[in-house]
Structure formats: C-alpha cells, structure tokens
Write a protein that holds these residues in place. Structure first.
Motif, PDB file in Angstrom:
ATOM      1  N   LEU A 171       0.827  -1.213   0.000  1.00  0.00           N
ATOM      2  CA  LEU A 171       0.000   0.000   0.000  1.00  0.00           C
ATOM      3  C   LEU A 171       0.860   1.261   0.000  1.00  0.00           C
ATOM      4  N   LEU A 172       1.922   1.251   0.831  1.00  0.00           N
ATOM      5  CA  LEU A 172       2.758   2.447   0.953  1.00  0.00           C
ATOM      6  C   LEU A 172       3.593   2.700  -0.296  1.00  0.00           C
ATOM      7  N   ILE A 173       4.053   1.646  -0.946  1.00  0.00           N
ATOM      8  CA  ILE A 173       4.951   1.818  -2.106  1.00  0.00           C
ATOM      9  C   ILE A 173       4.188   2.040  -3.407  1.00  0.00           C
ATOM     10  N   PHE A 174       3.050   1.369  -3.570  1.00  0.00           N
ATOM     11  CA  PHE A 174       2.364   1.414  -4.866  1.00  0.00           C
ATOM     12  C   PHE A 174       1.036   2.182  -4.857  1.00  0.00           C
ATOM     13  N   VAL A 175       0.293   2.149  -3.746  1.00  0.00           N
ATOM     14  CA  VAL A 175      -1.042   2.759  -3.735  1.00  0.00           C
ATOM     15  C   VAL A 175      -0.991   4.206  -3.271  1.00  0.00           C
ATOM     16  N   VAL A 176      -0.284   4.476  -2.177  1.00  0.00           N
ATOM     17  CA  VAL A 176      -0.230   5.837  -1.630  1.00  0.00           C
ATOM     18  C   VAL A 176       0.292   6.850  -2.649  1.00  0.00           C
ATOM     19  N   PRO A 177       1.346   6.540  -3.450  1.00  0.00           N
ATOM     20  CA  PRO A 177       1.804   7.532  -4.446  1.00  0.00           C
ATOM     21  C   PRO A 177       0.712   7.949  -5.437  1.00  0.00           C
ATOM     22  N   GLN A 178      -0.239   7.076  -5.765  1.00  0.00           N
ATOM     23  CA  GLN A 178      -1.336   7.434  -6.670  1.00  0.00           C
ATOM     24  C   GLN A 178      -2.224   8.504  -6.030  1.00  0.00           C
ATOM     25  N   PHE A 179      -2.515   8.339  -4.740  1.00  0.00           N
ATOM     26  CA  PHE A 179      -3.305   9.341  -4.025  1.00  0.00           C
ATOM     27  C   PHE A 179      -2.517  10.641  -3.866  1.00  0.00           C
ATOM     28  N   GLN A 180      -1.206  10.518  -3.696  1.00  0.00           N
ATOM     29  CA  GLN A 180      -0.363  11.702  -3.517  1.00  0.00           C
ATOM     30  C   GLN A 180      -0.447  12.613  -4.736  1.00  0.00           C
ATOM     31  N   GLU A 181      -0.457  12.032  -5.914  1.00  0.00           N
ATOM     32  CA  GLU A 181      -0.599  12.818  -7.143  1.00  0.00           C
ATOM     33  C   GLU A 181      -1.955  13.516  -7.182  1.00  0.00           C
ATOM     34  N   LEU A 182      -2.970  12.818  -6.680  1.00  0.00           N
ATOM     35  CA  LEU A 182      -4.315  13.403  -6.656  1.00  0.00           C
ATOM     36  C   LEU A 182      -4.393  14.584  -5.696  1.00  0.00           C
ATOM     37  N   PHE A 183      -3.695  14.459  -4.530  1.00  0.00           N
ATOM     38  CA  PHE A 183      -3.763  15.500  -3.509  1.00  0.00           C
ATOM     39  C   PHE A 183      -3.051  16.783  -3.925  1.00  0.00           C
ATOM     40  N   LYS A 184      -2.128  16.718  -4.899  1.00  0.00           N
ATOM     41  CA  LYS A 184      -1.375  17.908  -5.318  1.00  0.00           C
ATOM     42  C   LYS A 184      -2.297  18.988  -5.883  1.00  0.00           C
ATOM     43  N   GLY A 185      -3.417  18.581  -6.482  1.00  0.00           N
ATOM     44  CA  GLY A 185      -4.327  19.554  -7.084  1.00  0.00           C
ATOM     45  C   GLY A 185      -5.388  20.068  -6.141  1.00  0.00           C
ATOM     46  N   PHE A 186      -5.360  19.654  -4.848  1.00  0.00           N
ATOM     47  CA  PHE A 186      -6.399  20.082  -3.922  1.00  0.00           C
ATOM     48  C   PHE A 186      -6.219  21.536  -3.486  1.00  0.00           C
ATOM     49  N   GLY A 187      -4.962  21.975  -3.354  1.00  0.00           N
ATOM     50  CA  GLY A 187      -4.697  23.347  -2.931  1.00  0.00           C
ATOM     51  C   GLY A 187      -5.098  23.628  -1.504  1.00  0.00           C
ATOM     52  N   ALA A 188      -5.118  22.612  -0.651  1.00  0.00           N
ATOM     53  CA  ALA A 188      -5.484  22.777   0.763  1.00  0.00           C
ATOM     54  C   ALA A 188      -4.534  21.949   1.616  1.00  0.00           C
ATOM     55  N   ASP A 189      -4.508  22.333   2.913  1.00  0.00           N
ATOM     56  CA  ASP A 189      -3.648  21.592   3.837  1.00  0.00           C
ATOM     57  C   ASP A 189      -4.207  20.190   4.058  1.00  0.00           C
ATOM     58  N   LEU A 190      -3.306  19.224   4.075  1.00  0.00           N
ATOM     59  CA  LEU A 190      -3.716  17.832   4.279  1.00  0.00           C
ATOM     60  C   LEU A 190      -3.723  17.512   5.763  1.00  0.00           C
ATOM     61  N   PRO A 191      -4.580  16.575   6.204  1.00  0.00           N
ATOM     62  CA  PRO A 191      -4.610  16.174   7.615  1.00  0.00           C
ATOM     63  C   PRO A 191      -3.263  15.591   8.053  1.00  0.00           C
ATOM     64  N   ALA A 192      -2.994  15.675   9.358  1.00  0.00           N
ATOM     65  CA  ALA A 192      -1.712  15.202   9.912  1.00  0.00           C
ATOM     66  C   ALA A 192      -1.503  13.710   9.641  1.00  0.00           C
ATOM     67  N   LEU A 193      -2.577  12.909   9.757  1.00  0.00           N
ATOM     68  CA  LEU A 193      -2.456  11.464   9.517  1.00  0.00           C
ATOM     69  C   LEU A 193      -2.061  11.186   8.070  1.00  0.00           C
ATOM     70  N   THR A 194      -2.644  11.943   7.138  1.00  0.00           N
ATOM     71  CA  THR A 194      -2.316  11.758   5.722  1.00  0.00           C
ATOM     72  C   THR A 194      -0.868  12.144   5.441  1.00  0.00           C
ATOM     73  N   LEU A 195      -0.421  13.271   6.049  1.00  0.00           N
ATOM     74  CA  LEU A 195       0.963  13.715   5.856  1.00  0.00           C
ATOM     75  C   LEU A 195       1.954  12.672   6.405  1.00  0.00           C
ATOM     76  N   MET A 196       1.599  12.071   7.554  1.00  0.00           N
ATOM     77  CA  MET A 196       2.481  11.060   8.145  1.00  0.00           C
ATOM     78  C   MET A 196       2.592   9.839   7.225  1.00  0.00           C
ATOM     79  N   VAL A 197       1.464   9.385   6.671  1.00  0.00           N
ATOM     80  CA  VAL A 197       1.474   8.223   5.789  1.00  0.00           C
ATOM     81  C   VAL A 197       2.240   8.535   4.502  1.00  0.00           C
ATOM     82  N   ILE A 198       2.090   9.746   3.975  1.00  0.00           N
ATOM     83  CA  ILE A 198       2.828  10.129   2.757  1.00  0.00           C
ATOM     84  C   ILE A 198       4.332  10.150   3.033  1.00  0.00           C
TER      85      ILE A 198
END
Length: 423
Positions: free
Chosen positions: A206-233
């Motif tokens: 999940l951390l190596i292959f799945v999380v990077p896909q979500f990370q690309e999605l979060f770049k276009g949000f333009g908002a601060d991410l939750p602390a739990l999400t930042l830790m997992v990234i």
C-alpha cells in the motif's frame, strides 16, 4: 654382510563397505493372470528382472515391463526425511511385527510402499544391513540424523530382552505423541508471526504502490492535508527511497541472529531463557518441555533402561538448554544415590504436582506409570492452552489488521472527505 630383511607384505585391502541398494523406481507392466486374462499396472522395483520375479510370485506372467517415464516438468529431487516419516515408519514396523511378519520382510514391505524415495532408500539400506548380520540397534545407530540415541537405546533394550515388538509399539506411541505436541507448540508460535508478516507485506504494498497514486491526486487540492495523511505520505516516500535498505536490514538481522544462534552457546541459553519468560507462550513452552520430559523418561524406564543412563536421552529430548542442564544435574544427583523427586524439588523448575507424582511413583514402584499420567496431563494442558490462545488471538489479530490496514486507507480518504464537506 647380514642378509637383507624380507620386504614386508602389504596389508590386505579392507573390503569395501556394502553400498546401500538403489532406491526402487516405478515400472509399468503388462501380462496375463492365471486365467489368461490380460492385466496391467504399476509396481516399484530396482530393475525389470526383480519386477518380473515379483509379478510371477503373484501369479502373473509378465509380457512387457518398462520403467515409467518421468514427466518433463516434475521435480526429481528427493523429499527431505522429516520426523513425521520416522514416526510413521515406527508405527508401520510395530504393526508388521505384531502381525507376525519377519523383520527383514517388514522392511521390504514398508520400504517399497513408501512414497518418499529418500525414505525408501533409508529403509532398504537398513534392511540390507540387518540381512548381513547386524542388529537393528547397530544399524539404526549408523543413521543418527534420523534415529537419535533414545530410539537406538530402546531398540537395543528390546532386542536384548526379546521384547522388540512391545518396545516398537512404545517407540511408535512416543514418536506420535511428541510430534503431535511439537505441532501444537509450532501452531501457537507461528500463527501470530505469519499474520504479522502478512500485515507487513500488505502495508508495504500500500505504501509503495497505492499511496503515491493518491499523492498525485492530492497535489491539485490546494489545501492543507490532515496530519495522519501527511504522516502516511512521509512513510511512503521513505519506503520508496530506502526500501532496499529496510529489506537488507531485516534480512541481515534475521540471518545474523540465525548464525549467532547456531554458533554461540551463550546466545542459545539467553534465547531459551527468554522464551520461557514470554507471556502465555512461555507457559505453553514450559508445559510442553515437562510433557516431553515425563513421556521420554516413562518410555525409557518402562523399557528397562537404568534411570541414570536414561537421563541423557531425556535431557536431549527437552529441547531447551535451561532444562537440559537441569536434567543433567538430576542425572548427577541420582548417580550419587539421591532420589529423583528430591533432585527435581531442589531445582525449582518442575511444578509441585509433578514432583509429588514422581514421589508417589518412586514409593509405589510404578514410576513409569506415574510419569505417563504426568505426560498425558501436560499434553492435554498444552492442547487446551493452544486452542484457547488461537481462539483469543483471532479477534485480536482481526482488530490489529483493521487498525493497520484501515488506518492507511483512512489516511488516504480523509482529504477527500474534507473536500466533500467543504463543497
């Protein structure tokens, strides 16, 4: 001049040791029975000649006999001989002798009927040695990897007293009980370890292959991410960059600990002591050691092996350095005239109930019976504890996997939930 001494005669060459017979192969045959009907089948044998002889003894006239071809993708490697194979062999041999089958013929039947080629080869090699005049105990002692000192001592006692059949039954029962107990203890120890390994593998994927896909999605949000999400990234980035370092550290640690355990006696003592102090698992290990101690000593004492001589085999069967030293100390005490129960009480490693049962057995002259009851009790205790532990751990493991895997999934969906609430 004095006459030259005659040259010394060369020493006669020692006869080459008899080679073990080749492992039997599978042959396909066709022939006719006593009625003239065509029949065919498969049979194991060392050569077409021996196969034809076996068929004729069965009343079949062979027409064609050919070695069965090996499939292209089948593995020709022999399976390793495991303790369970020896336990089954002991029971089969005991059953054959109870049925009145001669010892050599029993080896022939059991050996040729075994599915494992390595076990076939071992049994037929034993048969060849026995046929050449060696005793069964002497022959088994040539294969210490498969037949330990306890096994050989019991067979020797059986041959010496003329009760080999009875002792083979005792050996078979002992092997079956000890293997069943080992299987229970392994189940208790490896079940949670296997679940943890699966959890680590799933989390890494999940951390190596799945999380990077979500990370690309979060770049276009333009908002601060939750602390739990930042830790997992952050964990995902670290694993992507240094996964090979982590894998190397884990592999190197496992290899290093394994080598240290093989080479360092002090480390073995440390690990054996720590195992006994583990919560729940330590109690299971202690009770299984006591069960093996009682079962082994009961079997050897019933076979007529003197108590002092039996103790070394009993110590080896304990499977723990702490108890090995304790049992060898008991042996030394017994050799000086001390009672078994007195020596056991001084060590403080055996429960009071065990010591009391041994004391009753010594006073009543029924030590083997009392030890057998102790072994039955503790084997049942281990079985109940393992079943209870498994039942207790299943919901705990499910909760653990839910927290770990669910936490990773939640961390990825939290920003999406926040965006949904903002809209």
């Amino acid at each position: 001049m004095p006459p030259k001494p005659a040259p010394a005669k060369p020493a006669p060459a020692k006869p080459a040791p008899a080679k073990a017979p080749p492992a039997p192969d599978m042959f396909q045959w066709e022939g006719t029975d006593k009625r003239g009907t065509k029949v065919k089948g498969e049979i194991r044998g060392t050569s077409p000649v021996t196969v034809k002889a076996d068929l004729r003894r069965q009343g079949i006239t062979p027409i064609t006999v050919r070695k069965k071809s090996t499939p292209l993708f089948s593995s020709s490697k022999k399976k390793k001989i495991i303790p369970k194979d020896i336990a089954v062999f002991s029971r089969q041999l005991a059953t054959m002798m109870s049925a009145g089958v001669p010892l050599v013929q029993s080896f022939e039947i059991v050996g040729r009927g075994h599915e494992n080629p390595a076990m076939q080869e071992l049994i037929l090699a034993i048969k060849a040695d026995v046929e050449s005049g060696s005793t069964l105990a002497e022959t088994l002692a040539k294969h210490p990897l498969y037949f330990d000192k306890l096994f050989c001592n019991l067979v020797f006692a059986g041959e010496k007293a003329g009760i080999l059949e009875s002792l083979l039954h005792k050996i078979a029962m002992y092997k079956e009980k000890t293997e069943a107990l080992k299987a229970k203890v392994k189940k208790a120890m490896f079940y949670p370890i296997a679940i943890l390994i699966v959890a680590l593998i799933v989390s890494a994927i999940l951390l190596i292959f799945v999380v990077p896909q979500f990370q690309e999605l979060f770049k276009g949000f333009g908002a601060d991410l939750p602390a739990l999400t930042l830790m997992v990234i952050a964990m995902s980035k670290f694993l992507q960059a240094y996964w090979w370092v982590m894998a190397g550290i884990m592999g190197g640690t496992a290899f290093g600990l394994g080598e240290l355990h093989k080479r360092s006696v002090a480390f073995q003592y440390l690990m054996d002591r720590l195992k006994l102090k583990l919560p729940i698992v330590g109690e299971i290990l202690t009770k299984s050691i006591i069960a093996r101690f009682a079962r082994t000593l009961s079997t050897m004492f019933a076979a007529g092996v003197p108590l002092v001589e039996a103790m070394e085999s009993v110590a080896g069967a304990a499977g723990n350095k702490i108890y090995y030293d304790a049992i060898m100390k008991i042996r030394d005490d017994i050799s000086t005239g001390q009672q078994l129960q007195s020596s056991m009480r001084q060590l403080g490693l055996f429960p009071n109930m065990v010591v009391q049962m041994v004391a009753i057995g010594e006073e009543a002259g029924a030590l083997d019976t009392m030890l057998g009851k102790v072994a039955d009790f503790f084997e049942e205790e281990v079985e109940n504890m393992v079943d209870s532990l498994t039942s207790l751990m299943e919901p705990m493991i499910m909760a653990f996997l839910g927290v770990v895997i669910g936490g990773l999934v939640l961390a990825m969906y939290l920003p999406i939930f926040k965006m949904g609430q903002a809209v």
